[in-house]
Design a protein around this motif. Sequence first.
Motif, PDB file in Angstrom:
ATOM      1  N   GLU A  94       0.816  -1.206   0.000  1.00 13.16           N
ATOM      2  CA  GLU A  94       0.000   0.000   0.000  1.00 13.16           C
ATOM      3  C   GLU A  94       0.853   1.261   0.000  1.00 13.16           C
ATOM      4  O   GLU A  94       1.811   1.388   0.773  1.00 13.16           O
ATOM      5  CB  GLU A  94      -0.925  -0.010   1.227  1.00 13.16           C
ATOM      6  N   GLY A  95       0.526   2.154  -0.917  1.00  6.48           N
ATOM      7  CA  GLY A  95       1.231   3.428  -1.006  1.00  6.48           C
ATOM      8  C   GLY A  95       2.594   3.363  -1.664  1.00  6.48           C
ATOM      9  O   GLY A  95       3.272   4.371  -1.801  1.00  6.48           O
ATOM     10  N   VAL A  96       3.016   2.175  -2.084  1.00  9.78           N
ATOM     11  CA  VAL A  96       4.339   2.008  -2.670  1.00  9.78           C
ATOM     12  C   VAL A  96       4.251   1.654  -4.160  1.00  9.78           C
ATOM     13  O   VAL A  96       5.115   2.029  -4.946  1.00  9.78           O
ATOM     14  CB  VAL A  96       5.148   0.926  -1.899  1.00  9.78           C
ATOM     15  N   GLY A  97       3.227   0.892  -4.536  1.00 12.81           N
ATOM     16  CA  GLY A  97       3.065   0.498  -5.929  1.00 12.81           C
ATOM     17  C   GLY A  97       3.907  -0.683  -6.361  1.00 12.81           C
ATOM     18  O   GLY A  97       4.060  -0.946  -7.549  1.00 12.81           O
ATOM     19  N   LEU A  98       4.451  -1.403  -5.396  1.00 20.89           N
ATOM     20  CA  LEU A  98       5.270  -2.585  -5.684  1.00 20.89           C
ATOM     21  C   LEU A  98       4.647  -3.810  -5.033  1.00 20.89           C
ATOM     22  O   LEU A  98       3.991  -3.716  -3.994  1.00 20.89           O
ATOM     23  CB  LEU A  98       6.693  -2.411  -5.144  1.00 20.89           C
ATOM     24  N   ALA A  99       4.907  -4.970  -5.626  1.00 17.25           N
ATOM     25  CA  ALA A  99       4.411  -6.232  -5.072  1.00 17.25           C
ATOM     26  C   ALA A  99       5.331  -6.729  -3.965  1.00 17.25           C
ATOM     27  O   ALA A  99       6.544  -6.535  -4.017  1.00 17.25           O
ATOM     28  CB  ALA A  99       4.336  -7.290  -6.177  1.00 17.25           C
ATOM     29  N   ASP A 100       4.727  -7.371  -2.984  1.00 14.07           N
ATOM     30  CA  ASP A 100       5.517  -8.137  -2.023  1.00 14.07           C
ATOM     31  C   ASP A 100       6.007  -9.392  -2.741  1.00 14.07           C
ATOM     32  O   ASP A 100       5.531  -9.756  -3.814  1.00 14.07           O
ATOM     33  CB  ASP A 100       4.661  -8.555  -0.826  1.00 14.07           C
ATOM     34  N   ARG A 101       6.955 -10.073  -2.124  1.00 17.48           N
ATOM     35  CA  ARG A 101       7.476 -11.319  -2.660  1.00 17.48           C
ATOM     36  C   ARG A 101       6.483 -12.425  -2.317  1.00 17.48           C
ATOM     37  O   ARG A 101       6.508 -12.973  -1.232  1.00 17.48           O
ATOM     38  CB  ARG A 101       8.818 -11.594  -1.967  1.00 17.48           C
ATOM     39  N   GLY A 102       5.568 -12.724  -3.247  1.00 15.31           N
ATOM     40  CA  GLY A 102       4.511 -13.696  -2.987  1.00 15.31           C
ATOM     41  C   GLY A 102       4.505 -14.806  -4.017  1.00 15.31           C
ATOM     42  O   GLY A 102       4.720 -14.565  -5.204  1.00 15.31           O
ATOM     43  N   THR A 103       4.242 -16.014  -3.557  1.00 11.92           N
ATOM     44  CA  THR A 103       4.153 -17.178  -4.426  1.00 11.92           C
ATOM     45  C   THR A 103       2.801 -17.840  -4.197  1.00 11.92           C
ATOM     46  O   THR A 103       2.420 -18.084  -3.049  1.00 11.92           O
ATOM     47  CB  THR A 103       5.266 -18.198  -4.095  1.00 11.92           C
ATOM     48  N   PHE A 104       2.100 -18.129  -5.285  1.00 17.60           N
ATOM     49  CA  PHE A 104       0.776 -18.728  -5.212  1.00 17.60           C
ATOM     50  C   PHE A 104       0.721 -19.903  -6.182  1.00 17.60           C
ATOM     51  O   PHE A 104       1.042 -19.757  -7.359  1.00 17.60           O
ATOM     52  CB  PHE A 104      -0.295 -17.711  -5.608  1.00 17.60           C
ATOM     53  N   LEU A 105       0.292 -21.056  -5.685  1.00 19.91           N
ATOM     54  CA  LEU A 105       0.077 -22.226  -6.527  1.00 19.91           C
ATOM     55  C   LEU A 105      -1.421 -22.357  -6.760  1.00 19.91           C
ATOM     56  O   LEU A 105      -2.202 -22.467  -5.813  1.00 19.91           O
ATOM     57  CB  LEU A 105       0.622 -23.497  -5.862  1.00 19.91           C
ATOM     58  N   VAL A 106      -1.806 -22.338  -8.040  1.00 22.91           N
ATOM     59  CA  VAL A 106      -3.212 -22.430  -8.434  1.00 22.91           C
ATOM     60  C   VAL A 106      -3.416 -23.770  -9.124  1.00 22.91           C
ATOM     61  O   VAL A 106      -2.657 -24.132 -10.030  1.00 22.91           O
ATOM     62  CB  VAL A 106      -3.575 -21.263  -9.380  1.00 22.91           C
ATOM     63  N   ASP A 107      -4.442 -24.513  -8.689  1.00 24.67           N
ATOM     64  CA  ASP A 107      -4.694 -25.832  -9.281  1.00 24.67           C
ATOM     65  C   ASP A 107      -5.476 -25.707 -10.593  1.00 24.67           C
ATOM     66  O   ASP A 107      -5.884 -24.600 -10.976  1.00 24.67           O
ATOM     67  CB  ASP A 107      -5.372 -26.765  -8.267  1.00 24.67           C
ATOM     68  N   PRO A 108      -5.679 -26.812 -11.307  1.00 20.06           N
ATOM     69  CA  PRO A 108      -6.370 -26.748 -12.599  1.00 20.06           C
ATOM     70  C   PRO A 108      -7.810 -26.224 -12.532  1.00 20.06           C
ATOM     71  O   PRO A 108      -8.372 -25.829 -13.551  1.00 20.06           O
ATOM     72  CB  PRO A 108      -6.339 -28.196 -13.092  1.00 20.06           C
ATOM     73  N   ASP A 109      -8.394 -26.195 -11.343  1.00 24.23           N
ATOM     74  CA  ASP A 109      -9.741 -25.643 -11.176  1.00 24.23           C
ATOM     75  C   ASP A 109      -9.713 -24.154 -10.850  1.00 24.23           C
ATOM     76  O   ASP A 109     -10.761 -23.555 -10.600  1.00 24.23           O
ATOM     77  CB  ASP A 109     -10.492 -26.390 -10.066  1.00 24.23           C
ATOM     78  N   GLY A 110      -8.517 -23.559 -10.816  1.00 20.93           N
ATOM     79  CA  GLY A 110      -8.399 -22.135 -10.509  1.00 20.93           C
ATOM     80  C   GLY A 110      -8.427 -21.823  -9.022  1.00 20.93           C
ATOM     81  O   GLY A 110      -8.635 -20.677  -8.631  1.00 20.93           O
ATOM     82  N   VAL A 111      -8.181 -22.824  -8.189  1.00 19.73           N
ATOM     83  CA  VAL A 111      -8.234 -22.666  -6.739  1.00 19.73           C
ATOM     84  C   VAL A 111      -6.815 -22.552  -6.182  1.00 19.73           C
ATOM     85  O   VAL A 111      -5.941 -23.355  -6.523  1.00 19.73           O
ATOM     86  CB  VAL A 111      -8.982 -23.851  -6.081  1.00 19.73           C
ATOM     87  N   ILE A 112      -6.609 -21.581  -5.318  1.00 15.72           N
ATOM     88  CA  ILE A 112      -5.289 -21.384  -4.700  1.00 15.72           C
ATOM     89  C   ILE A 112      -5.052 -22.479  -3.667  1.00 15.72           C
ATOM     90  O   ILE A 112      -5.829 -22.645  -2.723  1.00 15.72           O
ATOM     91  CB  ILE A 112      -5.182 -19.983  -4.061  1.00 15.72           C
ATOM     92  N   GLN A 113      -3.962 -23.224  -3.859  1.00 13.47           N
ATOM     93  CA  GLN A 113      -3.629 -24.343  -2.986  1.00 13.47           C
ATOM     94  C   GLN A 113      -2.435 -24.072  -2.069  1.00 13.47           C
ATOM     95  O   GLN A 113      -2.219 -24.795  -1.098  1.00 13.47           O
ATOM     96  CB  GLN A 113      -3.326 -25.587  -3.827  1.00 13.47           C
ATOM     97  N   TYR A 114      -1.664 -23.054  -2.387  1.00 11.81           N
ATOM     98  CA  TYR A 114      -0.437 -22.774  -1.629  1.00 11.81           C
ATOM     99  C   TYR A 114      -0.147 -21.287  -1.717  1.00 11.81           C
ATOM    100  O   TYR A 114      -0.299 -20.680  -2.781  1.00 11.81           O
ATOM    101  CB  TYR A 114       0.723 -23.582  -2.218  1.00 11.81           C
ATOM    102  N   VAL A 115       0.273 -20.707  -0.595  1.00 10.16           N
ATOM    103  CA  VAL A 115       0.648 -19.294  -0.537  1.00 10.16           C
ATOM    104  C   VAL A 115       1.916 -19.164   0.301  1.00 10.16           C
ATOM    105  O   VAL A 115       2.035 -19.779   1.367  1.00 10.16           O
ATOM    106  CB  VAL A 115      -0.463 -18.438   0.127  1.00 10.16           C
ATOM    107  N   GLU A 116       2.854 -18.363  -0.202  1.00 12.20           N
ATOM    108  CA  GLU A 116       4.052 -18.006   0.575  1.00 12.20           C
ATOM    109  C   GLU A 116       4.326 -16.532   0.303  1.00 12.20           C
ATOM    110  O   GLU A 116       4.382 -16.109  -0.845  1.00 12.20           O
ATOM    111  CB  GLU A 116       5.251 -18.842   0.139  1.00 12.20           C
ATOM    112  N   ILE A 117       4.490 -15.768   1.374  1.00 11.68           N
ATOM    113  CA  ILE A 117       4.845 -14.359   1.238  1.00 11.68           C
ATOM    114  C   ILE A 117       6.021 -14.099   2.165  1.00 11.68           C
ATOM    115  O   ILE A 117       5.966 -14.425   3.351  1.00 11.68           O
ATOM    116  CB  ILE A 117       3.659 -13.439   1.588  1.00 11.68           C
TER     117      ILE A 117
END
Length: 187
Positions: free
Chosen positions: A113-136
């Motif tokens: 917020e207020g910076v305009g940059l992404a945090d270091r985030g990793t998301f694994l999305v399965d074939p149904d479009g569902v998020i199965q894993y998150v790491e920040i």
Amino acid sequence: MPIIGSTLKPFTSQAYKGGKFVQVTEADVAGKWAIFFFYPADFTFVCPTELEDMANLYGEFQKLGVEIYSVSTDTHFSHKAWHDSSPAIGKINYFMLGDPSGQITNNFGVMREGVGLADRGTFLVDPDGVIQYVEITSEGVGRNAAELLRKVKAAAYVRSHPGEVCPAKWEEGEKTLAPSLDLVGKI
């Protein structure tokens, strides 16, 4: 912030891949495993080490049917310039999504917020479009593509073997667990 089990939200992005600019939407992700790999900015310090690490294992991810989408709030033009000028980034064959509007970054809840940059985030999305894993992680902490590959294999195994789970440090081919009343207190 997205949570495990939430669904991929609609997006449209211009990306750099294979020497070309291409458009990518959530429809392109449907039906396959996908990793969204957010990083703060092009032409920085920790980011190229992570992106190169992913590039080095991209073939292994592809063998599992996983597509990788790196994402920063830079443009696809910046991604091309970085790809052309950096030996580490020049190894990348996966999609480099530009997100100057912050649509994708905000969809995944990793916009600073207020910076305009992404945090270091990793998301694994399965074939149904569902998020199965998150790491920040914090900006100064780089991620490990080999560990991510291990987690992708575990998620794919659990998906294809209902009733089984993968214990800590599980590696492909090792024993899994079948949760039951008989296991309670015995592990």
